[in-house]
Scaffold this active site. Sequence first.
Site, mmCIF file in Angstrom:
data_model
loop_
_atom_site.group_PDB
_atom_site.id
_atom_site.type_symbol
_atom_site.label_atom_id
_atom_site.label_comp_id
_atom_site.label_asym_id
_atom_site.label_seq_id
_atom_site.Cartn_x
_atom_site.Cartn_y
_atom_site.Cartn_z
ATOM 1 N N VAL A 106 0.774 -1.098 -0.045
ATOM 2 C CA VAL A 106 -0.138 -0.099 0.054
ATOM 3 C C VAL A 106 0.999 1.099 -0.116
ATOM 4 O O VAL A 106 0.281 2.423 0.030
ATOM 5 C CB VAL A 106 -1.069 -0.049 1.338
ATOM 6 C CG1 VAL A 106 -1.912 -0.940 1.038
ATOM 7 C CG2 VAL A 106 -0.291 -0.182 2.482
ATOM 8 N N HIS A 122 -3.825 -4.445 -3.303
ATOM 9 C CA HIS A 122 -4.510 -3.917 -1.748
ATOM 10 C C HIS A 122 -4.467 -2.453 -1.648
ATOM 11 O O HIS A 122 -4.506 -1.981 -0.599
ATOM 12 C CB HIS A 122 -3.858 -4.569 -1.000
ATOM 13 C CG HIS A 122 -3.841 -6.036 -1.050
ATOM 14 N ND1 HIS A 122 -2.751 -7.065 -0.482
ATOM 15 C CD2 HIS A 122 -4.721 -6.991 -1.385
ATOM 16 C CE1 HIS A 122 -3.346 -8.228 -0.612
ATOM 17 N NE2 HIS A 122 -4.379 -8.439 -1.470
ATOM 18 N N PRO A 225 14.157 -13.976 2.013
ATOM 19 C CA PRO A 225 15.213 -14.420 3.082
ATOM 20 C C PRO A 225 14.617 -15.928 3.838
ATOM 21 O O PRO A 225 15.414 -16.361 4.218
ATOM 22 C CB PRO A 225 15.297 -13.500 4.440
ATOM 23 C CG PRO A 225 14.597 -12.305 3.891
ATOM 24 C CD PRO A 225 13.593 -12.815 2.581
HETATM 25 C C1 BJW Z 1 11.790 -10.144 2.645
HETATM 26 C C2 BJW Z 1 12.698 -9.354 3.242
HETATM 27 C C3 BJW Z 1 13.811 -8.639 2.141
HETATM 28 C C4 BJW Z 1 11.265 -9.911 4.752
HETATM 29 N N1 BJW Z 1 13.602 -8.980 1.116
HETATM 30 N N2 BJW Z 1 11.936 -10.487 1.265
HETATM 31 C C5 BJW Z 1 -9.177 -18.359 0.174
HETATM 32 C C6 BJW Z 1 -8.907 -19.189 1.480
HETATM 33 C C7 BJW Z 1 -8.546 -18.730 2.944
HETATM 34 C C8 BJW Z 1 -9.101 -17.331 2.885
HETATM 35 C C9 BJW Z 1 -9.571 -16.546 1.784
HETATM 36 C C10 BJW Z 1 -9.615 -16.982 0.751
HETATM 37 N N3 BJW Z 1 -10.050 -16.125 -0.346
HETATM 38 C C11 BJW Z 1 -10.170 -14.808 0.481
HETATM 39 C C12 BJW Z 1 -9.954 -15.296 1.836
HETATM 40 C C13 BJW Z 1 -9.968 -14.216 2.737
HETATM 41 C C14 BJW Z 1 -8.925 -13.194 2.928
HETATM 42 C C15 BJW Z 1 -7.526 -14.053 3.007
HETATM 43 O O1 BJW Z 1 -6.642 -14.416 2.205
HETATM 44 N N4 BJW Z 1 -7.308 -14.398 4.299
HETATM 45 C C16 BJW Z 1 -6.102 -14.995 4.784
HETATM 46 C C17 BJW Z 1 -5.585 -14.570 5.831
HETATM 47 C C18 BJW Z 1 -6.229 -16.581 4.731
HETATM 48 N N5 BJW Z 1 -8.653 -12.139 1.891
HETATM 49 C C19 BJW Z 1 -9.731 -11.253 1.775
HETATM 50 O O2 BJW Z 1 -10.315 -10.927 2.601
HETATM 51 C C20 BJW Z 1 -9.554 -10.434 0.351
HETATM 52 N N6 BJW Z 1 -10.617 -10.316 -0.262
HETATM 53 C C21 BJW Z 1 -11.625 -11.018 -0.834
HETATM 54 O O3 BJW Z 1 -11.110 -12.150 -0.823
HETATM 55 O O4 BJW Z 1 -12.623 -10.331 -1.404
HETATM 56 C C22 BJW Z 1 -13.459 -11.353 -1.562
HETATM 57 C C23 BJW Z 1 -14.697 -11.581 -0.746
HETATM 58 C C24 BJW Z 1 -15.136 -10.308 -0.247
HETATM 59 C C25 BJW Z 1 -16.164 -10.539 0.824
HETATM 60 C C26 BJW Z 1 -16.243 -11.873 1.401
HETATM 61 C C27 BJW Z 1 -15.987 -12.967 0.799
HETATM 62 C C28 BJW Z 1 -14.655 -12.751 -0.196
HETATM 63 C C29 BJW Z 1 -8.802 -9.108 0.843
HETATM 64 C C30 BJW Z 1 -7.492 -9.311 1.389
HETATM 65 C C31 BJW Z 1 -6.916 -7.953 1.429
HETATM 66 C C32 BJW Z 1 -5.509 -8.079 2.225
HETATM 67 N N7 BJW Z 1 -5.174 -6.620 2.859
HETATM 68 C C33 BJW Z 1 -3.819 -6.528 3.557
HETATM 69 C C34 BJW Z 1 -3.978 -5.363 4.598
HETATM 70 C C35 BJW Z 1 -3.695 -4.053 3.491
HETATM 71 C C36 BJW Z 1 -3.923 -2.807 4.389
HETATM 72 C C37 BJW Z 1 -2.759 -2.635 5.270
HETATM 73 O O5 BJW Z 1 -1.553 -2.874 4.819
HETATM 74 O O6 BJW Z 1 -2.777 -2.406 6.727
HETATM 75 O O7 BJW Z 1 -2.640 -6.485 2.571
HETATM 76 S S1 BJW Z 1 -3.579 -7.886 4.548
HETATM 77 C C38 BJW Z 1 -1.837 -7.836 4.427
HETATM 78 O O8 BJW Z 1 -1.138 -9.021 3.938
HETATM 79 C C39 BJW Z 1 -1.461 -6.774 3.491
HETATM 80 C C40 BJW Z 1 -0.763 -7.387 2.405
HETATM 81 O O9 BJW Z 1 -0.630 -6.605 1.329
HETATM 82 C C41 BJW Z 1 -0.876 -8.751 2.440
HETATM 83 C C42 BJW Z 1 0.174 -9.616 2.129
HETATM 84 O O10 BJW Z 1 1.195 -9.827 2.904
HETATM 85 P P1 BJW Z 1 2.677 -9.853 2.334
HETATM 86 O O11 BJW Z 1 3.019 -8.688 1.444
HETATM 87 O O12 BJW Z 1 2.949 -11.243 1.873
HETATM 88 O O13 BJW Z 1 3.669 -9.563 3.882
HETATM 89 P P2 BJW Z 1 3.742 -10.354 4.898
HETATM 90 O O14 BJW Z 1 4.057 -9.819 5.942
HETATM 91 O O15 BJW Z 1 3.091 -11.431 5.108
HETATM 92 O O16 BJW Z 1 5.239 -11.053 4.478
HETATM 93 C C43 BJW Z 1 6.610 -10.453 4.269
HETATM 94 C C44 BJW Z 1 7.356 -11.546 3.580
HETATM 95 O O17 BJW Z 1 8.717 -10.577 3.126
HETATM 96 C C45 BJW Z 1 8.008 -12.703 4.330
HETATM 97 O O18 BJW Z 1 7.833 -13.828 3.586
HETATM 98 C C46 BJW Z 1 9.372 -12.230 4.846
HETATM 99 O O19 BJW Z 1 10.308 -13.474 4.761
HETATM 100 C C47 BJW Z 1 9.907 -11.462 3.427
HETATM 101 N N8 BJW Z 1 10.863 -10.429 3.644
HETATM 102 N N9 BJW Z 1 12.325 -9.189 4.501
HETATM 103 C C48 BJW Z 1 12.695 -10.191 0.659
HETATM 104 N N10 BJW Z 1 14.537 -7.801 2.814
#
Ligand code: BJW
Length: 258
Positions: A106, A122, A225
């Site tokens: 974001v 997102h 990593p």
């Molecule tokens: C490095 C590093 C370095 C560190 N170099 N790497 C199917 C199954 C189960 C659940 C669901 C499903 N479909 C949908 C869902 C529900 C839900 C979901 O997925 N839940 C899961 C928790 C299971 N999804 C949703 O609700 C989505 N909407 C949706 O499905 O709509 C349809 C619907 C609507 C209504 C009813 C039903 C369906 C929306 C998802 C929105 C996610 N939003 C967030 C928050 C945004 C705002 C904020 O920032 O506050 O987005 S959640 C959060 O996670 C954020 C991120 O973009 C997202 C992904 O995280 P990311 O980027 O992977 O970060 P991290 O911290 O997890 O990982 C960091 C990585 O970096 C690590 O691996 C480190 O090792 C690595 N790293 N240093 C390289 N130097």
Amino acid sequence: MMGQAMDPDWLAAMRRVRRAVVFTGAGVSAESGIATFRDALSGLWARYDPASMATAEAFAAEPDLVWGWYQWRLRQVAEAQPNPAHRAIAALATRVEQLTVVTQNVDDLHERAGSCEVIHLHGSLSATRCFDCARPHQLPNDVLAEVAEGQRVSPPQCGFCGGWIRPGVVWFGEMLPDGAFEQALDAAGKCDLLLAVGTSGQVYPAAHIPQHALASGAWLVHVNPDPIAPRAERERALQGPAGHWLPQLLELIGDVDD
Ligand code: BJW
Ligand code: ZN
């Protein structure tokens, strides 16, 4: 050259890449000093769980807590600079025929590094709008100066309906921005390489995108990593920080002589 043993098939395939998708998560911004989403929160935010604050229900219940957290993060982003990974991703556009950057982040660090037309799955911290009527809302420039870590801040109110102003991000349970997922999936289905950089791959539907590229015949290369075990013939993992690997990949990709 890559500092990690790489097989000849993989090296040859990287040199031949014409269409690439770079799919990023919070890890790509970690070396710019921005905490990843699943890192424990620091200091005065430490007792809160990010996943429980990233919902419309949390905002409705405690708008000043959630707004304060997002304003604090917005200030962190404003003070951060793009890192070598963001810059290498921007430069990759000159090495391939087509590059699509798809981010779950974001922040705006890809754009500030020079990437154009980034797909933000997102949303964006700064694209604020009304929680009730969804009309866009422009924040005053001086608002960031007021926010400290752990501080609760009342959101501004909508000039049309009086509703609270919310960050322009996609919370759990919300739909992704119109067309964003479809565009990303389309690019993933047509590419020869998808680089998944700095993501834990836990959030859907975004996490389908790398798998869709793989299933459509592309190479899938993870940069993280954390150890990731490749499960498919065309899947590889480069273990280490994005700022280390992306500049090296930039040298390699599209380096074919014709
Ligand atoms: C490095 C590093 C370095 C560190 N170099 N790497 C199917 C199954 C189960 C659940 C669901 C499903 N479909 C949908 C869902 C529900 C839900 C979901 O997925 N839940 C899961 C928790 C299971 N999804 C949703 O609700 C989505 N909407 C949706 O499905 O709509 C349809 C619907 C609507 C209504 C009813 C039903 C369906 C929306 C998802 C929105 C996610 N939003 C967030 C928050 C945004 C705002 C904020 O920032 O506050 O987005 S959640 C959060 O996670 C954020 C991120 O973009 C997202 C992904 O995280 P990311 O980027 O992977 O970060 P991290 O911290 O997890 O990982 C960091 C990585 O970096 C690590 O691996 C480190 O090792 C690595 N790293 N240093 C390289 N130097
Ligand atoms: Zn309104």
